[in-house]
Motif scaffolding. Structure first.
Motif, PDB file in Angstrom:
ATOM      1  N   ARG A  28       1.790   6.521 -11.217  1.00 43.15           N
ATOM      2  CA  ARG A  28       2.241   7.805 -11.730  1.00 43.15           C
ATOM      3  C   ARG A  28       2.723   8.701 -10.593  1.00 43.15           C
ATOM      4  NH1 ARG A  28      -2.781   7.407 -13.226  1.00 43.15           N
ATOM      5  NH2 ARG A  28      -3.349   9.405 -12.312  1.00 43.15           N
ATOM      6  N   PRO A  29       3.707   9.556 -10.845  1.00 47.83           N
ATOM      7  CA  PRO A  29       4.136  10.519  -9.825  1.00 47.83           C
ATOM      8  C   PRO A  29       2.948  11.368  -9.380  1.00 47.83           C
ATOM      9  CG  PRO A  29       5.696  10.476 -11.652  1.00 47.83           C
ATOM     10  CD  PRO A  29       4.520   9.655 -12.092  1.00 47.83           C
ATOM     11  N   GLY A  30       2.809  11.557  -8.093  1.00 46.13           N
ATOM     12  CA  GLY A  30       1.701  12.348  -7.578  1.00 46.13           C
ATOM     13  C   GLY A  30       0.407  11.575  -7.456  1.00 46.13           C
ATOM     14  N   SER A  31       0.420  10.299  -7.815  1.00 46.51           N
ATOM     15  CA  SER A  31      -0.797   9.484  -7.750  1.00 46.51           C
ATOM     16  C   SER A  31      -1.209   9.245  -6.299  1.00 46.51           C
ATOM     17  CB  SER A  31      -0.552   8.141  -8.449  1.00 46.51           C
ATOM     18  OG  SER A  31      -1.595   7.236  -8.176  1.00 46.51           O
ATOM     19  N   LYS A  32      -2.517   9.108  -6.090  1.00 43.89           N
ATOM     20  CA  LYS A  32      -3.045   8.831  -4.753  1.00 43.89           C
ATOM     21  C   LYS A  32      -3.058   7.334  -4.445  1.00 43.89           C
ATOM     22  CE  LYS A  32      -6.257  12.777  -4.876  1.00 43.89           C
ATOM     23  NZ  LYS A  32      -7.690  13.178  -4.766  1.00 43.89           N
ATOM     24  N   SER A  33      -2.609   6.518  -5.386  1.00 43.25           N
ATOM     25  CA  SER A  33      -2.768   5.063  -5.259  1.00 43.25           C
ATOM     26  C   SER A  33      -2.167   4.506  -3.976  1.00 43.25           C
ATOM     27  CB  SER A  33      -2.153   4.356  -6.473  1.00 43.25           C
ATOM     28  OG  SER A  33      -2.816   4.730  -7.659  1.00 43.25           O
ATOM     29  N   GLU A  34      -0.927   4.873  -3.681  1.00 41.17           N
ATOM     30  CA  GLU A  34      -0.293   4.301  -2.488  1.00 41.17           C
ATOM     31  C   GLU A  34      -1.039   4.708  -1.224  1.00 41.17           C
ATOM     32  OE1 GLU A  34       4.009   4.050  -0.134  1.00 41.17           O
ATOM     33  OE2 GLU A  34       3.928   4.715  -2.232  1.00 41.17           O
ATOM     34  N   GLY A  35      -1.421   5.961  -1.136  1.00 42.57           N
ATOM     35  CA  GLY A  35      -2.173   6.415   0.031  1.00 42.57           C
ATOM     36  C   GLY A  35      -3.499   5.686   0.175  1.00 42.57           C
ATOM     37  N   GLN A  36      -4.175   5.438  -0.946  1.00 41.42           N
ATOM     38  CA  GLN A  36      -5.455   4.732  -0.905  1.00 41.42           C
ATOM     39  C   GLN A  36      -5.269   3.279  -0.501  1.00 41.42           C
ATOM     40  OE1 GLN A  36      -6.689   5.620  -4.913  1.00 41.42           O
ATOM     41  NE2 GLN A  36      -7.832   7.440  -4.307  1.00 41.42           N
ATOM     42  N   TRP A  37      -4.215   2.633  -1.018  1.00 40.80           N
ATOM     43  CA  TRP A  37      -3.907   1.257  -0.607  1.00 40.80           C
ATOM     44  C   TRP A  37      -3.693   1.203   0.903  1.00 40.80           C
ATOM     45  CZ3 TRP A  37      -1.958  -3.646  -2.704  1.00 40.80           C
ATOM     46  CH2 TRP A  37      -2.343  -3.854  -4.038  1.00 40.80           C
ATOM     47  N   ARG A  38      -2.817   2.061   1.396  1.00 40.84           N
ATOM     48  CA  ARG A  38      -2.487   2.023   2.820  1.00 40.84           C
ATOM     49  C   ARG A  38      -3.698   2.340   3.693  1.00 40.84           C
ATOM     50  NH1 ARG A  38       2.707   1.346   3.776  1.00 40.84           N
ATOM     51  NH2 ARG A  38       4.252   1.861   2.173  1.00 40.84           N
ATOM     52  N   SER A  39      -4.474   3.315   3.281  1.00 41.05           N
ATOM     53  CA  SER A  39      -5.639   3.716   4.066  1.00 41.05           C
ATOM     54  C   SER A  39      -6.638   2.566   4.209  1.00 41.05           C
ATOM     55  CB  SER A  39      -6.312   4.921   3.416  1.00 41.05           C
ATOM     56  OG  SER A  39      -7.478   5.281   4.120  1.00 41.05           O
ATOM     57  N   SER A  40      -6.993   1.922   3.097  1.00 41.07           N
ATOM     58  CA  SER A  40      -7.991   0.845   3.167  1.00 41.07           C
ATOM     59  C   SER A  40      -7.458  -0.373   3.918  1.00 41.07           C
ATOM     60  CB  SER A  40      -8.446   0.449   1.762  1.00 41.07           C
ATOM     61  OG  SER A  40      -7.358  -0.057   1.002  1.00 41.07           O
ATOM     62  N   LEU A  41      -6.195  -0.729   3.687  1.00 46.49           N
ATOM     63  CA  LEU A  41      -5.620  -1.880   4.385  1.00 46.49           C
ATOM     64  C   LEU A  41      -5.480  -1.607   5.880  1.00 46.49           C
ATOM     65  CD1 LEU A  41      -2.864  -2.968   1.834  1.00 46.49           C
ATOM     66  CD2 LEU A  41      -5.015  -4.135   2.297  1.00 46.49           C
ATOM     67  N   ASN A  42      -5.032  -0.401   6.232  1.00 49.20           N
ATOM     68  CA  ASN A  42      -4.866  -0.057   7.648  1.00 49.20           C
ATOM     69  C   ASN A  42      -6.196   0.001   8.379  1.00 49.20           C
ATOM     70  OD1 ASN A  42      -2.104   0.120   7.340  1.00 49.20           O
ATOM     71  ND2 ASN A  42      -2.079   2.340   7.113  1.00 49.20           N
ATOM     72  N   ASP A  43      -7.218   0.551   7.705  1.00 43.69           N
ATOM     73  CA  ASP A  43      -8.518   0.731   8.357  1.00 43.69           C
ATOM     74  C   ASP A  43      -9.304  -0.566   8.492  1.00 43.69           C
ATOM     75  OD1 ASP A  43      -7.954   3.390   8.540  1.00 43.69           O
ATOM     76  OD2 ASP A  43      -9.254   4.017   6.890  1.00 43.69           O
ATOM     77  N   TYR A  44      -9.208  -1.445   7.506  1.00 45.20           N
ATOM     78  CA  TYR A  44     -10.103  -2.604   7.490  1.00 45.20           C
ATOM     79  C   TYR A  44      -9.412  -3.970   7.551  1.00 45.20           C
ATOM     80  CZ  TYR A  44     -13.256   1.080   5.911  1.00 45.20           C
ATOM     81  OH  TYR A  44     -13.980   2.238   5.821  1.00 45.20           O
ATOM     82  N   ALA A  45      -8.269  -4.132   6.904  1.00 49.34           N
ATOM     83  CA  ALA A  45      -7.663  -5.469   6.805  1.00 49.34           C
ATOM     84  C   ALA A  45      -6.639  -5.758   7.895  1.00 49.34           C
ATOM     85  CB  ALA A  45      -7.019  -5.639   5.423  1.00 49.34           C
ATOM     86  N   LYS A  46      -5.747  -4.829   8.148  1.00 46.88           N
ATOM     87  CA  LYS A  46      -4.649  -5.113   9.070  1.00 46.88           C
ATOM     88  C   LYS A  46      -5.073  -5.353  10.520  1.00 46.88           C
ATOM     89  CE  LYS A  46      -0.832  -3.117   6.453  1.00 46.88           C
ATOM     90  NZ  LYS A  46       0.277  -2.140   6.445  1.00 46.88           N
ATOM     91  N   PRO A  47      -6.146  -4.718  11.018  1.00 50.88           N
ATOM     92  CA  PRO A  47      -6.522  -5.011  12.414  1.00 50.88           C
ATOM     93  C   PRO A  47      -6.717  -6.493  12.694  1.00 50.88           C
ATOM     94  CG  PRO A  47      -7.666  -3.058  11.667  1.00 50.88           C
ATOM     95  CD  PRO A  47      -6.958  -3.626  10.453  1.00 50.88           C
ATOM     96  N   SER A  48      -7.281  -7.235  11.748  1.00 43.44           N
ATOM     97  CA  SER A  48      -7.510  -8.668  11.984  1.00 43.44           C
ATOM     98  C   SER A  48      -6.541  -9.575  11.234  1.00 43.44           C
ATOM     99  CB  SER A  48      -8.949  -9.048  11.593  1.00 43.44           C
ATOM    100  OG  SER A  48      -9.186  -8.745  10.224  1.00 43.44           O
ATOM    101  N   LEU A  49      -5.996  -9.099  10.102  1.00 43.09           N
ATOM    102  CA  LEU A  49      -5.127  -9.953   9.282  1.00 43.09           C
ATOM    103  C   LEU A  49      -3.646  -9.607   9.403  1.00 43.09           C
ATOM    104  CD1 LEU A  49      -7.124 -10.022   5.901  1.00 43.09           C
ATOM    105  CD2 LEU A  49      -7.350 -11.541   7.878  1.00 43.09           C
ATOM    106  N   GLY A  50      -3.334  -8.419   9.888  1.00 45.46           N
ATOM    107  CA  GLY A  50      -1.965  -7.926   9.841  1.00 45.46           C
ATOM    108  C   GLY A  50      -0.921  -8.841  10.440  1.00 45.46           C
TER     109      GLY A  50
END
Length: 401
Positions: free
Chosen positions: A107-129
């Motif tokens: 939905r417009p204004g949804s936090k979904s994209e920010g939440q996806w990026r935040s969790s992936l950047n903080d926890y997944a991408k350092p080792s899997l990116g």
């Protein structure tokens, strides 16, 4: 070469320089320095080809074997494993593609994209990116989740869902045959007995004082109006922040939120109380050309996702904007509002399939009485005994329909 000549123990301990063969053309090369690298050796177009498959221990024996098998299969089918290796995206690149696909449904204004990026950047991408999606193993995903599995249970659960979505995309694209964040991982992770946290909310008896505190603050008028409107309509933050004047019908005292801004994906009509209509009249004084009902202090821009939350924090009001929906729902339960009416006011989806088949109306008129009663309750002076709600203050709706 002999089948399965190498073992995990041998690969881990060998330090003598040389080349050690395995199946499907896989070779472990040990340098004099002690570093170890995987190589695939095969024939492509009548010529011998050597391809690097990564270093040990960052690429395990099992991973190297799987890649060697895929290269051998590709070469025997007349393909070129070098082209295949170049075409497989990294986990970071695949994540961007998946986010782009999902963005169309958010939905417009949804936090979904920010939440996806935040969790992936903080926890997944350092080792899997930097890993190719076909090289991500269940052990890799488990290594990402375990450190937060018990301490940040909800974050870990959502992170697993997002990694799984990326891996399912990779399967659909033909880059890998399995999902390393799937059932095998679920069986391997410890049982999480932690309870899910809920949005911080105020007891409904404290909502009046909170609204009065907001009114008396020095915040931007549009911000104060938006927060009070959110309380009176029991709406979600994004629904209110992005509300537009063409959604408001003053003649019928109704706000119609379009389907693309609703969590359930369907249009929602909101009956407006007298005070909600007063707020809208006040909002007209700060209206700009954007068409937004509650624009920010920045010309023709909507209020940001954090604006309402920040106002509550700055005023030391111990709740989040979404928590006022809980306050409203609790008040409904304690004043005899029919469950169906209360759930319709919150635009909740009816989960029971049989009940949903009959609940096709939106109960607008019964909800109108409820929202007016809620508004008067919120408007009540601080002198009212907040521990009691008299029958005169309760909404005039039946307890059952």
């Amino acid at each position: 070469m002999p089948k399965r000549k190498l073992t995990d123990a041998f690969v881990r301990s060998v330090d003598r320089a040389g080349k050690y063969g395995d199946e499907h053309g896989l070779i472990l090369r040990v340098r004099p320095s002690g570093s170890k690298q995987w190589i695939w050796r095969g024939t492509v177009g009548g010529r011998r080809v050597d391809l690097g498959l990564g270093g040990y221990p960052y690429t395990s024996l099992a991973e190297a074997r799987q890649t060697a098998f895929e290269h051998r299969k590709c070469a025997r089918a007349g393909g070129d494993p070098r082209a295949r290796a170049r075409s497989v995206p990294t986990f970071a690149d695949a994540a961007e593609k998946v986010i782009a696909i999902h963005r169309t449904s958010w939905r417009p204004g949804s936090k979904s994209e920010g939440q996806w990026r935040s969790s992936l950047n903080d926890y997944a991408k350092p080792s899997l990116g930097s890993k190719r999606v076909d090289q991500v193993s269940t052990a890799d995903v488990m290594g990402v989740l375990l450190p937060i599995w018990s301490t940040k249970a909800e974050t870990a659960r959502r992170l697993r869902q997002r990694v799984s979505a990326i891996m399912k995309w990779a399967i659909a694209q033909g880059y890998r045959p399995d999902n390393p964040a799937g059932e095998a991982l679920g069986a391997a992770l410890p049982k999480n007995t932690g309870h899910r946290s809920h949005f911080r909310a105020l007891p409904h008896t404290e909502v009046t004082a909170a609204v009065q505190k907001v009114r008396a603050s020095r915040a931007w008028a549009g911000t104060k109006q938006a927060l009070e409107f959110l309380v009176l309509t029991a709406g979600r933050s994004s629904e209110v922040r992005l509300a537009r004047w063409d959604e408001i019908d003053f003649e019928t005292a109704t706000w119609t939120v379009p389907h693309n801004r609703m969590k359930a994906g369907r249009q929602h009509r909101v009956p407006l109380s007298d005070r909600a209509l007063e707020l809208l009249q006040e909002a007209r004084e700060t209206a700009d050309r954007s068409g937004l009902v509650f624009p920010s202090s920045w010309y023709e821009r909507p209020l940001s996702q954090s604006t309402l939350s920040k106002l509550l924090r700055d005023l030391s009001i111990p709740c989040v904007p979404h928590g006022f929906r809980t306050s409203f729902r609790t008040w409904c339960g304690e004043t005899g509002v029919a469950r169906e009416v209360a759930e319709a006011a919150l635009a909740h989806v009816v989960r029971n399939k049989v009940e949903a088949a009959y609940a096709r109306g939106d109960l607008l008129e019964p909800r109108r009485a409820v929202m007016e009663a809620w508004s008067r309750y919120v408007e009540a002076s601080e002198g009212r005994d907040s521990r009691r709600t008299s029958k005169a203050e309760a909404p005039a709706t039946p307890t059952t329909l």
